[in-house]
Design a protein around this motif. Structure first.
Motif, PDB file in Angstrom:
ATOM      1  N   GLU A  57       0.812  -1.215   0.000  1.00 40.26           N
ATOM      2  CA  GLU A  57       0.000   0.000   0.000  1.00 40.26           C
ATOM      3  C   GLU A  57       0.847   1.267   0.000  1.00 40.26           C
ATOM      4  O   GLU A  57       0.345   2.351  -0.268  1.00 40.26           O
ATOM      5  CB  GLU A  57      -0.940   0.000   1.211  1.00 40.26           C
ATOM      6  CG  GLU A  57      -2.114   0.943   1.072  1.00 40.26           C
ATOM      7  CD  GLU A  57      -3.172   0.713   2.135  1.00 40.26           C
ATOM      8  OE1 GLU A  57      -4.281   1.250   1.979  1.00 40.26           O
ATOM      9  OE2 GLU A  57      -2.901   0.002   3.113  1.00 40.26           O
ATOM     10  N   CYS A  66     -11.924   9.663   1.440  1.00 44.97           N
ATOM     11  CA  CYS A  66     -12.548   8.339   1.551  1.00 44.97           C
ATOM     12  C   CYS A  66     -13.994   8.425   2.045  1.00 44.97           C
ATOM     13  O   CYS A  66     -14.347   9.309   2.830  1.00 44.97           O
ATOM     14  CB  CYS A  66     -11.758   7.465   2.516  1.00 44.97           C
ATOM     15  SG  CYS A  66     -10.068   7.178   2.003  1.00 44.97           S
ATOM     16  N   VAL A 102     -12.803   1.007  -4.048  1.00 46.84           N
ATOM     17  CA  VAL A 102     -11.422   0.520  -4.063  1.00 46.84           C
ATOM     18  C   VAL A 102     -11.391  -0.929  -4.540  1.00 46.84           C
ATOM     19  O   VAL A 102     -12.425  -1.597  -4.625  1.00 46.84           O
ATOM     20  CB  VAL A 102     -10.776   0.618  -2.663  1.00 46.84           C
ATOM     21  CG1 VAL A 102     -10.737   2.057  -2.189  1.00 46.84           C
ATOM     22  CG2 VAL A 102     -11.501  -0.273  -1.662  1.00 46.84           C
ATOM     23  N   TYR A 104     -10.232  -4.286  -3.350  1.00 52.62           N
ATOM     24  CA  TYR A 104      -9.772  -4.992  -2.154  1.00 52.62           C
ATOM     25  C   TYR A 104      -8.900  -6.185  -2.529  1.00 52.62           C
ATOM     26  O   TYR A 104      -9.234  -6.951  -3.438  1.00 52.62           O
ATOM     27  CB  TYR A 104     -10.961  -5.461  -1.323  1.00 52.62           C
ATOM     28  CG  TYR A 104     -11.606  -4.356  -0.521  1.00 52.62           C
ATOM     29  CD1 TYR A 104     -10.988  -3.853   0.623  1.00 52.62           C
ATOM     30  CD2 TYR A 104     -12.826  -3.809  -0.904  1.00 52.62           C
ATOM     31  CE1 TYR A 104     -11.571  -2.832   1.362  1.00 52.62           C
ATOM     32  CE2 TYR A 104     -13.414  -2.795  -0.167  1.00 52.62           C
ATOM     33  CZ  TYR A 104     -12.780  -2.310   0.966  1.00 52.62           C
ATOM     34  OH  TYR A 104     -13.353  -1.303   1.699  1.00 52.62           O
ATOM     35  N   LYS A 170      -6.506  -1.672  -2.159  1.00 53.22           N
ATOM     36  CA  LYS A 170      -6.753  -1.633  -0.716  1.00 53.22           C
ATOM     37  C   LYS A 170      -6.457  -3.011  -0.129  1.00 53.22           C
ATOM     38  O   LYS A 170      -7.320  -3.882  -0.067  1.00 53.22           O
ATOM     39  CB  LYS A 170      -8.207  -1.242  -0.433  1.00 53.22           C
ATOM     40  CG  LYS A 170      -8.518  -1.056   1.050  1.00 53.22           C
ATOM     41  CD  LYS A 170      -7.820   0.163   1.624  1.00 53.22           C
ATOM     42  CE  LYS A 170      -8.248   0.419   3.056  1.00 53.22           C
ATOM     43  NZ  LYS A 170      -7.617   1.630   3.617  1.00 53.22           N
TER      44      LYS A 170
END
Length: 231
Positions: A57, A66, A102, A104, A170
């Motif tokens: 990340e 966000c 996002v 994941y 993410k």
């Protein structure tokens, strides 16, 4: 009758002041609403790239705003992790400003059939490899006199991958419990790379503890949207 999928919302909610005392959270929320700006954390630009970073990340760090895609009745767990002060906007409003869910990545997952590899290590190796490759390719294009069009096409592809793919990674540990602060999957995060400009009438809901209700109405007399008490 239209069927409703309850685990997503028509609103996206932004929470403020995660690591601040309660009274500072309220002041911050008021400041944000009065300013008409949701500002991302200052990282010296919209996107910071560090190919030598240790964690996946941290290779591409976008300056993001966000939001959580969680119905109002199911926000309790998320608020326990983050904050019980927030503001919500219609999803359509934020989509028009570039919001997107996002991507994941279950870091403890396995990739591959024969040469099995942990997903985090696999992605990290390939993302780092990409930056090495693209930098070498750009250098070669310049040194060997490739046409400007070739370099422009490469830079366009590079920009696309950084801004619209890597910036939305993410990673999360799927072995964590729902209540664990490091289990990010339940956030159902949407993000915008950069800041968000809004007007007070764009806000569909403000979330605050009930004891701040009177003060909120006094400080924001022109707000006519919903107020949801979080405790």
């Amino acid at each position: 009758m239209e069927l409703i999928q309850r685990y997503v919302s028509k609103e996206l909610t932004h929470f403020v002041g995660r690591h601040k005392p309660e009274h500072e959270r309220f002041d911050l929320l008021i400041d944000i609403i009065r300013s008409g700006w949701l500002l991302h954390k200052d990282i010296g630009g919209n996107i910071k790239i560090n190919p030598n970073a240790h964690g996946l990340e941290n290779i591409v760090i976008p300056g993001i705003t966000c939001f959580a895609d969680i119905p109002i009745n199911d926000l309790s767990l998320h608020m326990e992790k983050y904050s019980n002060f927030g503001l919500a906007f219609k999803k359509d409003f934020l989509v028009e400003k570039g919001a997107n869910p996002v991507y994941y990545l279950a870091t403890n997952g396995i990739v591959g059939d024969s040469n099995k590899c942990a997903r985090e290590a696999y992605f990290k190796e390939n993302v780092k490899g990409y930056f090495t490759w693209v930098n070498e390719l750009k250098k070669m294009f310049k040194e060997q006199g490739f046409s400007p069009e070739h370099l422009e096409n490469l830079e366009r592809l590079d920009s696309f991958l950084i801004k619209h793919i890597f910036a939305y990674f993410k990673p999360f540990d799927a072995s964590k419990t729902d209540a664990d602060e490091d289990n990010y999957y339940l956030e159902r995060e949407w993000r915008i790379v950069g800041d968000v400009k809004f007007h007070i009438h764009d806000i569909t809901r403000i979330l605050i503890p009930e004891r701040y209700g009177k003060k909120l109405r006094e400080m924001l007399p022109n707000y006519y949207g919903q107020i949801s008490f979080t405790e």
